[in-house]
Design a protein around this motif. Structure first.
Motif, PDB file in Angstrom:
ATOM      1  N   ASN A 117      37.557  40.943  50.102  1.00  0.00           N
ATOM      2  CA  ASN A 117      38.150  39.628  49.934  1.00  0.00           C
ATOM      3  C   ASN A 117      37.472  38.913  48.769  1.00  0.00           C
ATOM      4  N   TRP A 118      37.958  37.722  48.443  1.00  0.00           N
ATOM      5  CA  TRP A 118      37.467  37.048  47.237  1.00  0.00           C
ATOM      6  C   TRP A 118      36.004  36.650  47.352  1.00  0.00           C
ATOM      7  N   ARG A 119      35.541  36.316  48.572  1.00  0.00           N
ATOM      8  CA  ARG A 119      34.133  35.951  48.743  1.00  0.00           C
ATOM      9  C   ARG A 119      33.229  37.166  48.481  1.00  0.00           C
ATOM     10  N   GLN A 170      35.941  34.363  37.737  1.00  0.00           N
ATOM     11  CA  GLN A 170      36.784  34.713  38.885  1.00  0.00           C
ATOM     12  C   GLN A 170      37.498  33.453  39.344  1.00  0.00           C
ATOM     13  N   ARG A 216      38.899  31.531  45.019  1.00  0.00           N
ATOM     14  CA  ARG A 216      39.614  32.040  46.183  1.00  0.00           C
ATOM     15  C   ARG A 216      40.703  33.063  45.811  1.00  0.00           C
ATOM     16  N   ASP A 217      40.436  33.877  44.830  1.00  0.00           N
ATOM     17  CA  ASP A 217      41.395  34.940  44.492  1.00  0.00           C
ATOM     18  C   ASP A 217      40.633  36.200  44.138  1.00  0.00           C
ATOM     19  N   ARG A 218      41.275  37.348  44.366  1.00  0.00           N
ATOM     20  CA  ARG A 218      40.667  38.646  44.100  1.00  0.00           C
ATOM     21  C   ARG A 218      40.962  39.100  42.675  1.00  0.00           C
ATOM     22  N   ARG A 278      42.803  42.997  39.086  1.00  0.00           N
ATOM     23  CA  ARG A 278      43.390  42.370  40.282  1.00  0.00           C
ATOM     24  C   ARG A 278      43.166  43.322  41.450  1.00  0.00           C
TER      25      ARG A 278
END
Length: 494
Positions: A4-6, A97, A100-102, A120
């Protein structure tokens, strides 16, 4: 499970990205890349990137990561060829980055220009790796997605930043705090990959099947084209027959003659036949029969080749169908056989075969069973001649016009057919200064007959025992060559 993005943000915080020099890029399969990098302070390190799979991720590779050292993609794909030319040797100057996105963006400086490398890390169709210029115009990408306007030349749109309140979703997985998150991810995914499930084995064999079938289908399209192109040879025989029955109508220096056409169903039909005014009636008749025999031989050769490829294609489809079909009462196919199929091919001496042109500069195409290598500048021309061309290979170049060298690789026991020669000739014209004129004289000879002038410039050679070939640019032929290669048709159109 993809990151995930984190988790991606945490991975990036642990990596010495900024300031690292990209020394080498390798492609593993169709979804993964490895980067060999060097940081001024940390020295050599490696990065692993995978997109478009349920395990999409990014993390550092350590010396213990043996799984990721497996056989790289033998045939360089279109995308990795571009990366080798435009990203290798560049330095990463910034990493970002979107919140909150990958999605990860690397800003790379290469030969005085700025490029943007976008990753992506999605599992579905949104996944991709893209190379953009400093204006975010797409130059090349791992997966072409026309419906998303993701092809070379389109403007890349970065996803908009999310403004919602952070609700704590997508937490970082629990991991031993004595280790870095990178080390944990590398170990986790590496262990999962080594413990391949039956479904993964089946999927790998299906991918291998699809690749082999696609290659044979491309060869079959070329064979179909040659059969169609060489058809119509019977018209020469008919012209010879008609001329034989009307020799009394042929006068000296005539360029054409009208004769009764008994092959037509219409009454008193007339056929117009072209003549060589320097030849007699009998010589013109013999010339037509000679063209007929030559055309018939070319068609028969193309037809045999077409049938051989059709048979090989059907044999391949049947082989994989049997291989992937479980025995009655079994849930899975024979997994042992699947693993055997996935092993790299070996020679009689047990040495793993490798693609001899994997690192060749320039572009590579296939025509029938022949490989065509194309140099686009003096440096590529020189490297092709020194490292990848052998004495019996054929060399083509535009006559009296600067251009790239085109090499048709020799195959023992096989003669280069006319269609392959025309394919190579069109490529020589396309990558020359004569491209705008759409026609040119070329000369061709075998590499062993090339001479290097003393003190000559890089890549300069003088042909001997050369033959002449006049070529007009054939858009259909060029489009077929590019569509059947890994280069991508955009390389030609742009």
């Amino acid at each position: 499970m993809s990151m995930n993005w984190r988790e991606i943000a945490l991975i990036l915080s642990e990596l010495p990205m900024e300031g690292s020099l990209i020394q080498r890029v390798n492609q593993i399969g169709f979804h993964a890349l490895t980067f060999e990098l060097h940081h001024p302070k940390e020295g050599f390190w490696q990065l692993y990137v995978e997109v478009g799979t349920p395990d999409s991720r990014i993390h550092r590779l350590t010396g213990a990561a043996t799984y990721y050292r497996k056989q790289k993609t033998a045939k360089l794909q279109r995308f990795i060829q571009y990366m080798r030319a435009h990203i290798e040797g560049g330095r990463i100057v910034a990493v970002s980055q979107p919140h909150r996105d990958r999605v990860v963006q690397l800003k790379v400086t290469h030969s005085g220009e700025f490029m943007n490398l976008i990753f992506r890390f999605y599992s579905g169709p949104g996944a991709n790796v893209l190379v953009c210029d400093d204006q975010m115009v797409i130059k090349e990408l791992l997966y072409r997605r026309p419906n998303r306007e993701e092809t070379a030349g389109h403007l890349f749109k970065m996803p908009e930043e999310q403004k919602e309140e952070d609700d704590g979703r997508f937490p970082v997985r629990e991991y031993p705090r004595e280790n870095t998150f990178n080390a944990y991810m590398e170990h986790l995914y590496g262990t999962q990959q080594q413990q391949e499930s039956p479904q993964q084995l089946i999927k790998q064999v299906e991918n291998l099947r699809d690749t082999k079938v696609a290659q044979l289908q491309a060869q079959l399209r070329q064979a179909d084209f040659r059969v169609e192109k060489s058809g119509g040879f019977d018209s020469y025989r008919i012209s010879g027959d008609l001329l034989s029955g009307a020799t009394h109508l042929v006068k000296p220096q005539m360029e054409w003659v009208e004769v009764p056409d008994y092959t037509s169903t219409e009454e008193q039909s007339i056929a117009t036949i072209a003549l060589d005014p320097t030849l007699s009636a009998g010589e013109n008749i013999a010339n037509y029969y000679k063209k007929y025999q030559k055309g018939k031989s070319a068609w028969e050769h193309a037809k045999r080749e077409q049938e051989e490829i059709q048979a090989q294609l059907q044999k391949t489809v049947d082989y994989f169908s049997d291989l992937l079909t479980p025995e009655e009462g079994e849930e899975y196919p024979d997994l042992k056989k699947l693993k055997e199929v996935l092993k790299p091919p070996k020679t009689d001496q047990g040495v793993i075969k490798r693609d001899p042109y994997a690192d060749a500069p320039g572009l590579r195409f296939t025509s029938s069973v022949f490989t065509i290598l194309v140099g686009r500048n003096a440096k590529e021309n020189e490297t092709l001649l020194r490292r990848y061309a052998k004495g019996n290979d054929w060399w083509l170049h535009t006559r009296d016009v600067p251009g790239g060298y085109v090499i048709i690789k020799h195959i023992a026991g096989k003669t280069v057919p006319l269609e392959t020669l025309l394919d190579a000739g069109n490529l020589a014209l396309l990558f020359s200064k004569a491209k705008g004129a759409r026609k040119a004289d070329l000369y061709y000879t075998q590499v062993k007959y090339l001479k290097r002038p003393k003190g000559g410039k890089q890549g300069l050679v003088l042909p001997t025992q050369e033959k002449n070939l006049f070529v007009q640019l054939d858009d259909g032929r060029i489009r077929r060559l590019f569509s059947d290669s890994e280069v991508g048709v955009e390389t030609w159109t742009t």
